[in-house]
Design a protein around this motif. Structure first.
Motif, short mmCIF file in Angstrom:
data_model
loop_
_atom_site.label_atom_id
_atom_site.label_comp_id
_atom_site.label_asym_id
_atom_site.label_seq_id
_atom_site.Cartn_x
_atom_site.Cartn_y
_atom_site.Cartn_z
N LYS A 2 0.83 -1.20 0.00
CA LYS A 2 0.00 0.00 0.00
C LYS A 2 0.87 1.25 0.00
CE LYS A 2 -3.41 2.38 2.77
NZ LYS A 2 -4.04 2.47 4.07
N ALA A 3 0.59 2.17 -0.88
CA ALA A 3 1.32 3.43 -0.93
C ALA A 3 0.83 4.36 0.17
CB ALA A 3 1.13 4.09 -2.29
N VAL A 4 1.75 5.08 0.77
CA VAL A 4 1.43 6.02 1.84
C VAL A 4 1.79 7.42 1.37
CG1 VAL A 4 1.93 6.68 4.21
CG2 VAL A 4 1.89 4.28 3.59
N LYS A 5 0.88 8.36 1.61
CA LYS A 5 1.16 9.74 1.23
C LYS A 5 2.26 10.31 2.12
CE LYS A 5 -3.53 10.67 -0.22
NZ LYS A 5 -4.75 11.43 0.05
N LYS A 6 3.10 11.15 1.55
CA LYS A 6 4.20 11.72 2.31
C LYS A 6 3.71 12.52 3.51
CE LYS A 6 8.55 14.03 1.89
NZ LYS A 6 9.77 13.55 1.35
N SER A 7 2.57 13.15 3.39
CA SER A 7 2.03 13.94 4.49
C SER A 7 1.59 13.07 5.67
CB SER A 7 0.86 14.79 4.01
OG SER A 7 -0.19 13.95 3.55
N GLU A 8 1.42 11.77 5.44
CA GLU A 8 0.99 10.86 6.49
C GLU A 8 2.15 10.15 7.19
OE1 GLU A 8 -1.80 8.20 4.68
OE2 GLU A 8 -3.21 9.81 4.25
N LEU A 9 3.38 10.37 6.72
CA LEU A 9 4.55 9.74 7.34
C LEU A 9 4.90 10.44 8.64
CD1 LEU A 9 6.87 9.33 4.23
CD2 LEU A 9 5.61 7.53 5.41
N PRO A 10 5.47 9.72 9.60
CA PRO A 10 5.88 10.36 10.84
C PRO A 10 7.02 11.34 10.60
CG PRO A 10 6.45 8.02 10.86
CD PRO A 10 5.70 8.29 9.60
N SER A 11 7.15 12.33 11.45
CA SER A 11 8.23 13.29 11.31
C SER A 11 8.80 13.63 12.68
CB SER A 11 7.75 14.55 10.61
OG SER A 11 6.77 15.19 11.40
N LYS A 12 9.98 14.24 12.67
CA LYS A 12 10.68 14.67 13.88
C LYS A 12 11.32 16.02 13.61
CE LYS A 12 12.07 10.14 15.61
NZ LYS A 12 13.21 9.34 16.10
N ILE A 13 11.82 16.65 14.67
CA ILE A 13 12.57 17.90 14.56
C ILE A 13 14.05 17.57 14.76
CG2 ILE A 13 12.91 20.21 15.51
CD1 ILE A 13 10.18 19.86 14.22
N CYS A 14 14.88 18.04 13.86
CA CYS A 14 16.32 17.81 13.94
C CYS A 14 16.89 18.54 15.16
CB CYS A 14 16.99 18.30 12.67
SG CYS A 14 18.79 18.12 12.67
N LEU A 15 17.72 17.87 15.94
CA LEU A 15 18.31 18.48 17.14
C LEU A 15 19.35 19.54 16.80
CD1 LEU A 15 18.77 15.34 19.41
CD2 LEU A 15 16.94 17.03 19.45
N CYS A 16 19.90 19.51 15.62
CA CYS A 16 20.93 20.46 15.24
C CYS A 16 20.35 21.71 14.58
CB CYS A 16 21.91 19.78 14.29
SG CYS A 16 23.27 20.82 13.78
N CYS A 17 19.59 21.53 13.51
CA CYS A 17 19.09 22.68 12.73
C CYS A 17 17.66 23.08 13.08
CB CYS A 17 19.21 22.39 11.24
SG CYS A 17 18.14 21.06 10.66
N GLN A 18 16.98 22.28 13.91
CA GLN A 18 15.61 22.55 14.36
C GLN A 18 14.59 22.55 13.22
OE1 GLN A 18 14.93 22.79 17.73
NE2 GLN A 18 17.07 22.16 17.81
N ARG A 19 14.90 21.87 12.13
CA ARG A 19 13.96 21.75 11.01
C ARG A 19 13.26 20.40 11.07
NH1 ARG A 19 17.86 23.79 6.12
NH2 ARG A 19 18.05 25.93 6.83
N PRO A 20 12.01 20.33 10.59
CA PRO A 20 11.32 19.04 10.57
C PRO A 20 11.86 18.15 9.45
CG PRO A 20 9.92 20.75 9.67
CD PRO A 20 11.16 21.44 10.17
N PHE A 21 11.88 16.86 9.70
CA PHE A 21 12.25 15.89 8.66
C PHE A 21 11.35 14.68 8.78
CE2 PHE A 21 14.92 14.87 12.27
CZ PHE A 21 15.00 13.49 12.29
#
Length: 54
Positions: A2-21
Motif C-alpha cells: 500500500k502506498a502512503v502519502k508523504k504527508s501521512e509519514l511520521p516526522s521529527k525535529i532535527c536536534l541540530c538545525c531545528q527543522r522538521p524531517f
C-alpha cells in the motif's frame, strides 16, 4: 504493498538545525534512534554544543 502519502509519514525535529524531517525507508528499523536530518547535522552536532557552552 500500500502506498502512503508523504504527508501521512511520521516526522521529527532535527536536534541540530531545528527543522522538521520525515521518515525514510532506510530508517525503518532505527526510527526511534534517529535524531538528525542529515549527515551534515550529525557531524555538526558537537560544534553547536561546544558553541552553546562557551
Amino acid at each position: 504493498m500500500k502506498a502512503v502519502k508523504k504527508s501521512e509519514l511520521p516526522s521529527k525535529i532535527c536536534l541540530c538545525c531545528q527543522r522538521p524531517f520525515s521518515w525514510r525507508k532506510k530508517w525503518e528499523k532505527v526510527w526511534d534512534e534517529v535524531k538528525y536530518c542529515s549527515d551534515r547535522c550529525r557531524k555538526l552536532k558537537n560544534t553547536k554544543e561546544d558553541a552553546s557552552k562557551a
